[in-house]
Design a protein around this motif. Structure first.
Motif, PDB file in Angstrom:
ATOM      1  N   SER A 122       0.828  -1.207   0.000  1.00  0.00           N
ATOM      2  CA  SER A 122       0.000   0.000   0.000  1.00  0.00           C
ATOM      3  C   SER A 122       0.865   1.261   0.000  1.00  0.00           C
ATOM      4  O   SER A 122       0.594   2.213  -0.742  1.00  0.00           O
ATOM      5  CB  SER A 122      -0.926  -0.017   1.213  1.00  0.00           C
ATOM      6  N   SER A 123       1.901   1.272   0.821  1.00  0.00           N
ATOM      7  CA  SER A 123       2.810   2.428   0.865  1.00  0.00           C
ATOM      8  C   SER A 123       3.523   2.618  -0.465  1.00  0.00           C
ATOM      9  O   SER A 123       3.694   3.754  -0.924  1.00  0.00           O
ATOM     10  CB  SER A 123       3.836   2.262   1.982  1.00  0.00           C
ATOM     11  N   ARG A 125       2.421   1.781  -3.414  1.00  0.00           N
ATOM     12  CA  ARG A 125       1.457   2.352  -4.374  1.00  0.00           C
ATOM     13  C   ARG A 125       1.238   3.838  -4.128  1.00  0.00           C
ATOM     14  O   ARG A 125       1.148   4.617  -5.073  1.00  0.00           O
ATOM     15  CB  ARG A 125       0.136   1.596  -4.274  1.00  0.00           C
ATOM     16  N   LYS A 126       1.135   4.229  -2.861  1.00  0.00           N
ATOM     17  CA  LYS A 126       0.951   5.648  -2.544  1.00  0.00           C
ATOM     18  C   LYS A 126       2.144   6.475  -2.994  1.00  0.00           C
ATOM     19  O   LYS A 126       1.988   7.577  -3.514  1.00  0.00           O
ATOM     20  CB  LYS A 126       0.720   5.830  -1.043  1.00  0.00           C
ATOM     21  N   THR A 129       2.081   6.783  -6.897  1.00  0.00           N
ATOM     22  CA  THR A 129       1.046   7.667  -7.431  1.00  0.00           C
ATOM     23  C   THR A 129       1.255   9.113  -7.022  1.00  0.00           C
ATOM     24  O   THR A 129       0.942  10.030  -7.784  1.00  0.00           O
ATOM     25  CB  THR A 129      -0.365   7.224  -6.997  1.00  0.00           C
ATOM     26  N   ALA A 130       1.807   9.349  -5.820  1.00  0.00           N
ATOM     27  CA  ALA A 130       1.981  10.717  -5.343  1.00  0.00           C
ATOM     28  C   ALA A 130       3.208  11.392  -5.941  1.00  0.00           C
ATOM     29  O   ALA A 130       3.230  12.602  -6.085  1.00  0.00           O
ATOM     30  CB  ALA A 130       2.070  10.737  -3.818  1.00  0.00           C
ATOM     31  N   GLN A 136       7.873  15.212   1.724  1.00  0.00           N
ATOM     32  CA  GLN A 136       6.695  14.345   1.742  1.00  0.00           C
ATOM     33  C   GLN A 136       7.110  12.879   1.773  1.00  0.00           C
ATOM     34  O   GLN A 136       6.474  12.064   2.434  1.00  0.00           O
ATOM     35  CB  GLN A 136       5.812  14.612   0.523  1.00  0.00           C
ATOM     36  N   MET A 140       6.135  10.005   4.458  1.00  0.00           N
ATOM     37  CA  MET A 140       5.510   8.729   4.075  1.00  0.00           C
ATOM     38  C   MET A 140       6.315   7.547   4.602  1.00  0.00           C
ATOM     39  O   MET A 140       5.741   6.562   5.084  1.00  0.00           O
ATOM     40  CB  MET A 140       5.367   8.649   2.552  1.00  0.00           C
ATOM     41  N   HIS A 144       5.109   4.806   7.375  1.00  0.00           N
ATOM     42  CA  HIS A 144       5.206   3.369   7.112  1.00  0.00           C
ATOM     43  C   HIS A 144       5.979   2.670   8.232  1.00  0.00           C
ATOM     44  O   HIS A 144       5.574   1.607   8.712  1.00  0.00           O
ATOM     45  CB  HIS A 144       5.879   3.121   5.763  1.00  0.00           C
TER      46      HIS A 144
END
Length: 174
Positions: A122-123, A125-126, A129-130, A136, A140, A144
């Protein structure tokens, strides 16, 4: 002198009473929380503190590991998910239905690790995409790591409580 008897005296196969199991558990969770998406935590802190080349190296390493993780998930994710559920179900049945202590111990390690794997995916993918800026990205990665440590603390607590209950049952002869 029988070598197999000596080996089984040193490595106790009753997991929760074995010091080796607890050492393995501590080293495992220490390593899992140290490597944030495959990036060593000291590299993240040095990059955040000093910037420059270390920051570029950290960003490159995060990009490489995110692409690698998402590539594996894209190509073999369904097969790996099916195998993971099969292995977890097998360990749960052997451990808690058939009362095999080694399977209980392995299940209490494998289940939280699979949750950490899902959080890592999930991390990743974030992050992809970000396409975050360095500040930032640090946030993140720290988030995590925090979730990984929370999962690890809960896993160690549940494992310790379950192990104590198992050992008390053995002592009482239940």
């Amino acid at each position: 002198m029988n070598w197999s008897n000596i080996l089984f005296q040193v490595i106790d196969l009753r997991s929760f009473s074995s010091v080796w199991y607890w050492i393995m558990l501590a080293v495992l969770w220490s390593s899992v929380s140290y490597y944030v998406l495959g990036v060593p935590f000291d590299l993240i802190t040095k990059a955040r503190r000093h910037g420059g080349q270390q920051q570029d190296d950290m960003i490159d390493l995060v990009r490489i590991n995110v692409n690698r993780l998402l590539g594996i998930a894209h190509t073999a994710g369904l097969i790996m998910t099916g195998f993971a559920f099969f292995a977890l179900t097998t360990l749960a049945l052997l451990g808690f239905y058939y009362d095999v202590e080694m399977a209980q111990a392995l299940f209490l390690v494998a289940l939280p690790l699979s949750i950490v794997g899902a959080v890592s995916l999930s991390s990743a993918r974030k992050i992809r995409t970000a396409d975050p800026e360095p500040d930032q990205l640090y946030a993140m990665l720290m988030r995590h790591r925090l979730w990984t440590q929370i999962i690890g603390m809960c896993a160690i607590f549940v494992t310790a409580m379950f192990g104590m209950i198992q050992m008390m049952a053995v002592v009482r002869g239940l």
